[in-house]
Design an enzyme around this catalytic site. Structure first.
Site, PDB file in Angstrom:
ATOM      1  N   GLY A 122       0.821  -1.037  -0.059  1.00 25.13           N
ATOM      2  CA  GLY A 122      -0.038   0.017   0.088  1.00 25.13           C
ATOM      3  C   GLY A 122       0.964   1.215  -0.027  1.00 25.13           C
ATOM      4  O   GLY A 122       1.931   1.334   0.554  1.00 25.13           O
TER       5      GLY A 122
ATOM      6  N   TYR B  96      -6.532  -5.970  -1.861  1.00 27.45           N
ATOM      7  CA  TYR B  96      -6.461  -5.579  -3.448  1.00 27.45           C
ATOM      8  C   TYR B  96      -5.945  -7.071  -4.209  1.00 27.45           C
ATOM      9  O   TYR B  96      -4.963  -7.667  -3.581  1.00 27.45           O
ATOM     10  CB  TYR B  96      -5.911  -4.453  -3.889  1.00 27.45           C
ATOM     11  CG  TYR B  96      -4.374  -4.546  -3.845  1.00 27.45           C
ATOM     12  CD1 TYR B  96      -3.943  -4.532  -4.982  1.00 27.45           C
ATOM     13  CD2 TYR B  96      -3.669  -4.128  -2.732  1.00 27.45           C
ATOM     14  CE1 TYR B  96      -2.263  -4.291  -5.216  1.00 27.45           C
ATOM     15  CE2 TYR B  96      -2.426  -4.134  -2.999  1.00 27.45           C
ATOM     16  CZ  TYR B  96      -1.690  -4.210  -4.257  1.00 27.45           C
ATOM     17  OH  TYR B  96      -0.377  -4.129  -4.348  1.00 27.45           O
TER      18      TYR B  96
ATOM     19  N   ARG C 285     -11.498  -3.055  -0.672  1.00 26.72           N
ATOM     20  CA  ARG C 285     -11.257  -2.095   0.561  1.00 26.72           C
ATOM     21  C   ARG C 285     -12.188  -1.262   1.330  1.00 26.72           C
ATOM     22  O   ARG C 285     -11.910  -0.456   2.104  1.00 26.72           O
ATOM     23  CB  ARG C 285      -9.966  -1.298   0.312  1.00 26.72           C
ATOM     24  CG  ARG C 285     -10.395  -0.271  -0.861  1.00 26.72           C
ATOM     25  CD  ARG C 285      -9.106   0.230  -1.557  1.00 26.72           C
ATOM     26  NE  ARG C 285      -8.202   0.915  -0.622  1.00 26.72           N
ATOM     27  CZ  ARG C 285      -7.266   1.689  -1.069  1.00 26.72           C
ATOM     28  NH1 ARG C 285      -6.725   1.550  -2.449  1.00 26.72           N
ATOM     29  NH2 ARG C 285      -6.278   1.919  -0.252  1.00 26.72           N
TER      30      ARG C 285
ATOM     31  N   ASP D  34       5.873   4.619  -5.292  1.00 26.72           N
ATOM     32  CA  ASP D  34       6.274   4.667  -3.868  1.00 26.72           C
ATOM     33  C   ASP D  34       7.717   4.639  -3.635  1.00 26.72           C
ATOM     34  O   ASP D  34       8.244   5.454  -2.697  1.00 26.72           O
ATOM     35  CB  ASP D  34       5.403   3.607  -2.943  1.00 26.72           C
ATOM     36  CG  ASP D  34       4.068   3.402  -3.395  1.00 26.72           C
ATOM     37  OD1 ASP D  34       3.388   4.667  -3.618  1.00 26.72           O
ATOM     38  OD2 ASP D  34       3.567   2.600  -3.524  1.00 26.72           O
TER      39      ASP D  34
END
Length: 340
Positions: free
Chosen positions: A34, A89, A106, A281
């Protein structure tokens, strides 16, 4: 090293093995990840005191998520416990001309329904150097959007640098809702990170470049970088520039603007891609480390791009690379020879 705070959701990722399709399999690999959790792991790997702030159920699956973060040195002291669900997910890894596919499950997760009283943001931001969030955070629910605002306000009260990865997700909200929520939050932001789609859909700025046709010249981004910095007062505007030739072959570089000078990074040809999830990320985590520890924006950007290029070779969401490995690649060592 620095205290770095990230906010919102760690999710359970369920993926078919290898490049199999959802409909082919009877079991899934379990992976934790995430956006902000991925950034926290990167920063912890680089030696920073990384805190992840979220809410997770008290049951064993919630604890497994906490354990996944602790395994890589992320501080979980500010994770509230309660609620019923961990966000899930499903991710099918593409190959060649078949793209990867994500299906979210989610809704009504613990953090999506968290309340302001679950967190003491002044305590969380005390002594912090950096606070990072992404556009996914306010997209998951109105309650999470309010938490984002409160966290940003606390960060500003404590003199903390705030960064955002715009991260537009069309499966979570519309362009209209994204701009309605995101634009007012930009007044708290010092470092704005995104790509050309994010800037357009979240903030209404479109670069003069045909990215779908592979035109990622930095020239097409200079105008919107200046306009974004002028409108929102950003100290840095940063964009990744991805050339997507196929699901397993991408070109990768980035550009940064500090209000005076532009800098365009080295370009990497990533082929084959092992796992693209978490690539952005890992870039954010590398940029945060670079801006905190390096003397120029160019050095910081080169570190971030190299870190992200390496992430594309690592299965899973987390970027499990060291500073030395990133610096070796940024310094030109891309031959992949066995290290003995």
């Amino acid at each position: 090293m620095s205290k770095i705070v990230t906010l919102v959701e760690i999710m359970l990722r369920l993926s078919p093995e290898g490049n199999r399709r959802f409909v082919q399999v009877d079991s899934f690999d379990v992976i934790w990840g995430g956006g902000e959790a991925n950034v926290a792991v990167s920063c912890a790997n680089y030696g920073h005191n990384a805190y992840f702030v979220s809410k997770l159920p008290k049951h064993e699956i919630g604890q497994a998520a906490v354990n996944a973060l602790r395994r890589y040195g992320v501080n979980t002291d500010f994770i509230a416990r309660g609620g019923d669900r961990v966000g899930i997910y499903y991710c099918e890894t593409g190959a060649s001309m078949r793209p990867s596919k994500v299906i979210y499950d989610r809704a009504h997760s613990a953090i999506a329904e968290a309340k302001p009283e679950d967190f003491d943001f002044d305590a969380i931001m005390e002594g912090a150097d950096w606070f990072h969030w992404s556009g996914i955070t306010p997209a998951i629910s109105d309650a999470a959007a309010e938490l984002t605002r409160l966290a940003c306000e606390a960060a500003k009260r404590h003199g903390v640098t705030v960064s955002v990865d715009l991260n537009f997700r069309k499966k979570l909200w519309t362009t209209e809702k994204a701009q309605q929520v995101m634009r007012p939050l930009m007044k708290y932001v010092d470092v704005c990170i995104g790509n050309e789609e994010d800037a357009e859909l979240c903030l209404g700025f479109k670069p003069d470049a045909d990215v779908e046709a592979g035109e990622t010249s930095a020239e097409g981004y200079r105008g919107i970088f200046r306009a974004m910095a002028e409108e929102f007062g950003f100290k840095y505007v940063v964009s990744t520039l991805r050339e997507s030739f196929s699901a397993t072959h991408n070109g990768w570089k980035a550009m940064i603007y500090n209000g005076t000078d532009f800098y365009e990074s080295r370009r990497y040809d990533i082929n084959p891609i092992v796992d693209r999830v978490g690539g952005g990320d890992s870039f954010s985590g590398g940029l945060i480390h670079g801006l905190l520890t390096m003397s120029t924006q160019g050095e910081a950007l080169e570190f971030a791009v190299a870190a992200s290029a390496l992430k594309h070779t690592v299965p899973g969401d987390f970027n499990l690379v060291s500073i030395a490995e990133v610096e070796a690649l940024a310094g030109g060592n891309a031959n992949g020879r066995v290290q003995r």
